[in-house]
Design an enzyme around this catalytic site. Sequence first.
Site, PDB file in Angstrom:
ATOM      1  N   LYS A  45     -10.775 -68.402   2.340  1.00 44.50           N
ATOM      2  CA  LYS A  45     -10.084 -67.130   2.606  1.00 44.50           C
ATOM      3  C   LYS A  45     -10.024 -66.200   1.380  1.00 44.50           C
ATOM      4  O   LYS A  45      -9.123 -65.366   1.267  1.00 44.50           O
ATOM      5  CB  LYS A  45      -8.647 -67.348   3.143  1.00 44.50           C
ATOM      6  CG  LYS A  45      -8.474 -68.361   4.239  1.00 44.50           C
ATOM      7  CD  LYS A  45      -9.538 -68.396   5.269  1.00 44.50           C
ATOM      8  CE  LYS A  45      -9.527 -67.273   6.261  1.00 44.50           C
ATOM      9  NZ  LYS A  45     -10.619 -67.454   7.264  1.00 44.50           N
ATOM     10  N   HIS A 100     -16.969 -74.591  -0.661  1.00 43.74           N
ATOM     11  CA  HIS A 100     -15.540 -74.519  -0.977  1.00 43.74           C
ATOM     12  C   HIS A 100     -15.153 -75.696  -1.885  1.00 43.74           C
ATOM     13  O   HIS A 100     -13.974 -75.928  -2.133  1.00 43.74           O
ATOM     14  CB  HIS A 100     -14.690 -74.625   0.295  1.00 43.74           C
ATOM     15  CG  HIS A 100     -14.754 -73.430   1.203  1.00 43.74           C
ATOM     16  ND1 HIS A 100     -14.793 -72.142   0.752  1.00 43.74           N
ATOM     17  CD2 HIS A 100     -14.760 -73.349   2.574  1.00 43.74           C
ATOM     18  CE1 HIS A 100     -14.819 -71.314   1.784  1.00 43.74           C
ATOM     19  NE2 HIS A 100     -14.816 -72.023   2.899  1.00 43.74           N
ATOM     20  N   SER A 130      -3.611 -65.309   4.594  1.00 37.26           N
ATOM     21  CA  SER A 130      -4.833 -65.365   5.403  1.00 37.26           C
ATOM     22  C   SER A 130      -5.054 -66.785   5.940  1.00 37.26           C
ATOM     23  O   SER A 130      -5.381 -66.976   7.113  1.00 37.26           O
ATOM     24  CB  SER A 130      -6.020 -64.911   4.541  1.00 37.26           C
ATOM     25  OG  SER A 130      -7.195 -64.888   5.284  1.00 37.26           O
TER      26      SER A 130
HETATM   27  S1  PPS Z   1     -13.550 -68.469   5.044  1.00 36.43           S
HETATM   28  O1  PPS Z   1     -12.994 -69.016   6.324  1.00 36.43           O
HETATM   29  O2  PPS Z   1     -13.089 -69.238   3.890  1.00 36.43           O
HETATM   30  O3  PPS Z   1     -15.003 -68.320   5.084  1.00 36.43           O
HETATM   31  O4  PPS Z   1     -12.884 -67.014   4.950  1.00 36.43           O
HETATM   32  P1  PPS Z   1     -13.302 -65.887   3.897  1.00 36.43           P
HETATM   33  O5  PPS Z   1     -14.504 -65.189   4.404  1.00 36.43           O
HETATM   34  O6  PPS Z   1     -13.325 -66.437   2.525  1.00 36.43           O
HETATM   35  O7  PPS Z   1     -12.044 -64.917   3.956  1.00 36.43           O
HETATM   36  C1  PPS Z   1     -11.691 -64.194   5.114  1.00 36.43           C
HETATM   37  C2  PPS Z   1     -10.887 -62.995   4.617  1.00 36.43           C
HETATM   38  O8  PPS Z   1     -11.794 -62.023   4.059  1.00 36.43           O
HETATM   39  C3  PPS Z   1     -11.590 -60.798   4.737  1.00 36.43           C
HETATM   40  N1  PPS Z   1     -12.846 -60.012   4.751  1.00 36.43           N
HETATM   41  C4  PPS Z   1     -12.939 -58.771   4.234  1.00 36.43           C
HETATM   42  N2  PPS Z   1     -12.028 -57.992   3.598  1.00 36.43           N
HETATM   43  C5  PPS Z   1     -12.427 -56.740   3.227  1.00 36.43           C
HETATM   44  N3  PPS Z   1     -13.672 -56.250   3.451  1.00 36.43           N
HETATM   45  C6  PPS Z   1     -14.609 -56.994   4.076  1.00 36.43           C
HETATM   46  N4  PPS Z   1     -15.820 -56.475   4.305  1.00 36.43           N
HETATM   47  C7  PPS Z   1     -14.262 -58.323   4.497  1.00 36.43           C
HETATM   48  N5  PPS Z   1     -14.913 -59.321   5.139  1.00 36.43           N
HETATM   49  C8  PPS Z   1     -14.034 -60.345   5.273  1.00 36.43           C
HETATM   50  C9  PPS Z   1     -11.119 -61.222   6.119  1.00 36.43           C
HETATM   51  O9  PPS Z   1     -10.517 -60.155   6.816  1.00 36.43           O
HETATM   52  C10 PPS Z   1     -10.133 -62.322   5.728  1.00 36.43           C
HETATM   53  O10 PPS Z   1      -8.954 -61.807   5.099  1.00 36.43           O
HETATM   54  P2  PPS Z   1      -7.593 -61.463   5.884  1.00 36.43           P
HETATM   55  O11 PPS Z   1      -6.584 -61.185   4.802  1.00 36.43           O
HETATM   56  O12 PPS Z   1      -7.234 -62.651   6.710  1.00 36.43           O
HETATM   57  O13 PPS Z   1      -7.885 -60.232   6.693  1.00 36.43           O
END
Ligand code: PPS
Length: 268
Positions: A45, A100, A130
């Site tokens: 996340k 991870h 998140s």
């Molecule tokens: S995972 O399950 O570990 O692969 O998740 P991960 O991709 O690391 O994290 C998901 C969060 O990243 C946000 N996200 C983004 N934020 C801003 N811009 C872009 N383009 C973007 N893409 C993914 C996603 O919304 C999750 O955060 P939260 O706070 O839950 O919205």
Amino acid sequence: MSRLDVTETFHGLTWPGHLHTQDSLNYATNFKFKDSDTLIVTYPKSGTTWIQEVVTLIYNRGDPTVSQTVPNWARAPWLEQYYCPEVLSSGREPRILTTHMPYSALAQALEGSKAKVIYVGRNPRDVAVSSYHFCHFANFMPTPGSFQEYLNDFLQGKVHFGSWFDHVKGWTDAKEDIKNLFFITYEEMKEDLQGTIKRVSTFLQCPLVEEEITRTEEQCSFSKMKNNPMVNYTLVPVEILNHSSGKFMRKGETCGDRLNHRYLNVKL
Ligand code: PPS
């Protein structure tokens, strides 16, 4: 493979058995990196999917064909997830890999490697919020109780994938050992996506021209990714991800939700 209620223990940490087996976790720790590999490292996340998209687009010089036709897990597979060997058998180069895992689990595999490693960190307050929502969304994660209970577990590292603090410390200390290690934060990406793309493309030795940077930036915006089925996880069946109760692309904010969770409003 379903195993929604299975938990694997490996390297002193717990891993959702839906995606991980003892064999797949051992495969990761014994992985043979090539110098041409790019390894994306995150605590869950923290912006994994976002940087996967940035790296994919950089290697495709801003051409969105791959990012709009191939799911992220099939173009940047997680080393420790069971399907990784099958994905890599396609022979696609350069290989983009994701993990991870804590540094201690991969230190031996990375020793002497010139693979390019990109670590993305995110404010733990936002990671905790998140992750809490993700635990309700993903049927392979333990269902948490109240947010305060979850936060206590998170702060003590008693959650799947272990402690955020140990993860960040392990990988930041690794800068002494790893030749090509690049750090960036979710917050930096949010503040200056274009600057991020330029810095990452320089690190990957794949500098882009202005038009390629612009196209990459467009594809990596939150609104674009939210609507791209190749990265928004809507391809995953509802038995596994509970699409009626949430979205993977949830808010995409920095400290955006924190004030909605008063117990997180503590000094870390
Ligand atoms: S995972 O399950 O570990 O692969 O998740 P991960 O991709 O690391 O994290 C998901 C969060 O990243 C946000 N996200 C983004 N934020 C801003 N811009 C872009 N383009 C973007 N893409 C993914 C996603 O919304 C999750 O955060 P939260 O706070 O839950 O919205």
